[in-house]
Structure formats: C-alpha cells, structure tokens
Design a protein around this motif. Structure first.
Motif, PDB file in Angstrom:
ATOM      1  N   GLY A 120       0.801  -1.209   0.000  1.00  0.00           N
ATOM      2  CA  GLY A 120       0.000   0.000   0.000  1.00  0.00           C
ATOM      3  C   GLY A 120       0.840   1.269   0.000  1.00  0.00           C
ATOM      4  O   GLY A 120       0.531   2.228  -0.713  1.00  0.00           O
ATOM      5  N   TRP A 121       1.932   1.293   0.773  1.00  0.00           N
ATOM      6  CA  TRP A 121       2.781   2.480   0.810  1.00  0.00           C
ATOM      7  C   TRP A 121       3.342   2.777  -0.569  1.00  0.00           C
ATOM      8  O   TRP A 121       3.478   3.930  -0.960  1.00  0.00           O
ATOM      9  N   ARG A 122       3.631   1.720  -1.337  1.00  0.00           N
ATOM     10  CA  ARG A 122       4.200   1.912  -2.677  1.00  0.00           C
ATOM     11  C   ARG A 122       3.156   2.516  -3.621  1.00  0.00           C
ATOM     12  O   ARG A 122       3.478   3.361  -4.446  1.00  0.00           O
ATOM     13  N   VAL A 123       1.901   2.099  -3.493  1.00  0.00           N
ATOM     14  CA  VAL A 123       0.826   2.674  -4.308  1.00  0.00           C
ATOM     15  C   VAL A 123       0.721   4.168  -4.026  1.00  0.00           C
ATOM     16  O   VAL A 123       0.599   4.979  -4.951  1.00  0.00           O
ATOM     17  N   LEU A 124       0.778   4.531  -2.747  1.00  0.00           N
ATOM     18  CA  LEU A 124       0.691   5.950  -2.394  1.00  0.00           C
ATOM     19  C   LEU A 124       1.899   6.733  -2.898  1.00  0.00           C
ATOM     20  O   LEU A 124       1.768   7.871  -3.361  1.00  0.00           O
ATOM     21  N   MET A 125       3.072   6.117  -2.850  1.00  0.00           N
ATOM     22  CA  MET A 125       4.253   6.799  -3.377  1.00  0.00           C
ATOM     23  C   MET A 125       4.183   6.912  -4.900  1.00  0.00           C
ATOM     24  O   MET A 125       4.670   7.896  -5.462  1.00  0.00           O
ATOM     25  N   MET A 126       3.575   5.948  -5.558  1.00  0.00           N
ATOM     26  CA  MET A 126       3.370   6.069  -7.007  1.00  0.00           C
ATOM     27  C   MET A 126       2.521   7.299  -7.311  1.00  0.00           C
ATOM     28  O   MET A 126       2.784   8.014  -8.281  1.00  0.00           O
ATOM     29  N   MET A 127       1.506   7.532  -6.482  1.00  0.00           N
ATOM     30  CA  MET A 127       0.651   8.699  -6.679  1.00  0.00           C
ATOM     31  C   MET A 127       1.462   9.984  -6.551  1.00  0.00           C
ATOM     32  O   MET A 127       1.353  10.886  -7.381  1.00  0.00           O
ATOM     33  N   VAL A 128       2.287  10.061  -5.528  1.00  0.00           N
ATOM     34  CA  VAL A 128       3.103  11.253  -5.325  1.00  0.00           C
ATOM     35  C   VAL A 128       4.086  11.420  -6.487  1.00  0.00           C
ATOM     36  O   VAL A 128       4.265  12.522  -7.013  1.00  0.00           O
ATOM     37  N   GLU A 129       4.741  10.337  -6.887  1.00  0.00           N
ATOM     38  CA  GLU A 129       5.692  10.402  -7.999  1.00  0.00           C
ATOM     39  C   GLU A 129       4.991  10.831  -9.286  1.00  0.00           C
ATOM     40  O   GLU A 129       5.546  11.604 -10.078  1.00  0.00           O
ATOM     41  N   HIS A 130       3.776  10.363  -9.496  1.00  0.00           N
ATOM     42  CA  HIS A 130       2.986  10.751 -10.662  1.00  0.00           C
ATOM     43  C   HIS A 130       2.706  12.249 -10.629  1.00  0.00           C
ATOM     44  O   HIS A 130       2.854  12.958 -11.632  1.00  0.00           O
ATOM     45  N   ASP A 131       2.308  12.750  -9.472  1.00  0.00           N
ATOM     46  CA  ASP A 131       2.027  14.167  -9.298  1.00  0.00           C
ATOM     47  C   ASP A 131       3.278  14.999  -9.620  1.00  0.00           C
ATOM     48  O   ASP A 131       3.212  15.975 -10.377  1.00  0.00           O
ATOM     49  N   ILE A 132       4.408  14.598  -9.066  1.00  0.00           N
ATOM     50  CA  ILE A 132       5.666  15.318  -9.277  1.00  0.00           C
ATOM     51  C   ILE A 132       6.080  15.253 -10.746  1.00  0.00           C
ATOM     52  O   ILE A 132       6.544  16.243 -11.321  1.00  0.00           O
ATOM     53  N   HIS A 133       5.898  14.111 -11.374  1.00  0.00           N
ATOM     54  CA  HIS A 133       6.230  13.947 -12.794  1.00  0.00           C
ATOM     55  C   HIS A 133       5.484  14.972 -13.641  1.00  0.00           C
ATOM     56  O   HIS A 133       6.083  15.673 -14.463  1.00  0.00           O
ATOM     57  N   HIS A 134       4.178  15.078 -13.433  1.00  0.00           N
ATOM     58  CA  HIS A 134       3.405  16.004 -14.260  1.00  0.00           C
ATOM     59  C   HIS A 134       3.631  17.459 -13.858  1.00  0.00           C
ATOM     60  O   HIS A 134       3.574  18.350 -14.714  1.00  0.00           O
TER      61      HIS A 134
END
Length: 174
Positions: free
Chosen positions: A121-135
C-alpha cells in the motif's frame, strides 16, 4: 520511512503545496497552451495535465482503498481560474479518502491493474506522489520553454546556493 497514514498525508501536503504554487505561477498565456507536437500525454494541454493530476490522485486512492484502479471523471479545468480549485479539491478528497484508513494498510498488498502482481500500500501511495511530481515537472518544463516564471522548489535558486558556497566552505573548514 512512512509509518502511518498521517505521516503520508503530511508528506503529500508538502507535494501538493508545490503543485499549487507552480500552477498558481502560470501566466494567463498558459491557459490552453499545448506542445506543438507529440502524442498521448506528451501532447496534452496544460489544462488537461492539471485535470489529470487532480483525477489521478483519486485513482491511486481508490486502488489503495481496495476499490479498484478506477479513474474518476476529470474535474472541470477548461479555464485557468478553475485550475487551483480543482487541484485543491483533489487534495481535500484525497485526505477524506485516506485519513481514516488503518496504518496497517500501508503494508498490505494491493493487486495491480495490469498483471498478477501486487504492491504494498505504501508503494501505491508513493506512485501517486511520484505521478504528481512527474506532471508538475512536465508543466514546469513547458513554462520554462515559454519563458514563464518557474518557482524555485524550496525557495532557493541554484544561483543563490552557488553564491553561498564560498562562505559555507570557509565556515566548515573546507
């Protein structure tokens, strides 16, 4: 290490503040701007990217909550004055979706959408943050290419840090 959902939400709030700051810095000319060429996400307008960032936060929250990798309808972002309300509302909705989830969910496995694998679950949430930062970085790149002001990430430019290096070396005997 993120050990609680409260820790994650504090971290997310910092990422969100930077997204809000960078979107707020965009000039009126950014409204409707899109790259001259490209395909898919590489050809999206700034408006579309902001709507995508807002919606994707809730996509990842849905997966984290065990409700599937479901994309919500994107928010209305067809005009510049709608950008900040959309990104801020997505942050509010993310908090509402995650705040009462058990900390143990950070360690539980979440099935992937496109494979038989699973992620913590922590990795899913970090994917969200990384996605946000990417865009956000994509938007900042577009801004820079157009000569629009791009805020310094921590309120300090590389030039400012460079100008302080000699005194810092002296202070630390280097």
């Amino acid at each position: 290490m993120i050990a609680s959902i409260a820790d994650f939400l504090r971290y997310f709030d910092a990422v969100h503040r930077r997204a809000h700051r960078d979107i707020a810095a965009l000039p009126p000319a950014a409204d409707g701007w899109l790259p001259a060429s490209g395909e898919g996400e590489s050809a999206w307008s700034i408006n579309t990217l902001i709507g995508h960032m807002a919606g994707a936060r809730l996509y990842f929250a849905s997966a984290y909550r065990g409700e599937g990798w479901i994309s919500p309808l994107p928010p209305e972002v067809s005009r510049r004055e709608l950008w900040l309300p959309a990104i801020d509302e997505s942050a509010t909705q993310l908090h509402a979706a995650l705040a009462d989830t058990p900390d143990a969910w950070l360690r539980r496995k979440v099935p992937m959408i496109d494979s038989d694998g699973a992620l913590s679950g922590w990795r899913v949430l970090m994917m969200m943050v990384e996605h946000d930062i990417h865009h956000r970085s994509q938007i900042d790149t577009y801004a820079s290419l157009n000569g629009w002001r791009v805020p310094d990430i921590y309120g300090r430019s590389a030039e400012t840090i460079g100008s302080l290096q000699e005194s810092e070396r002296t202070k630390h005997g280097r």
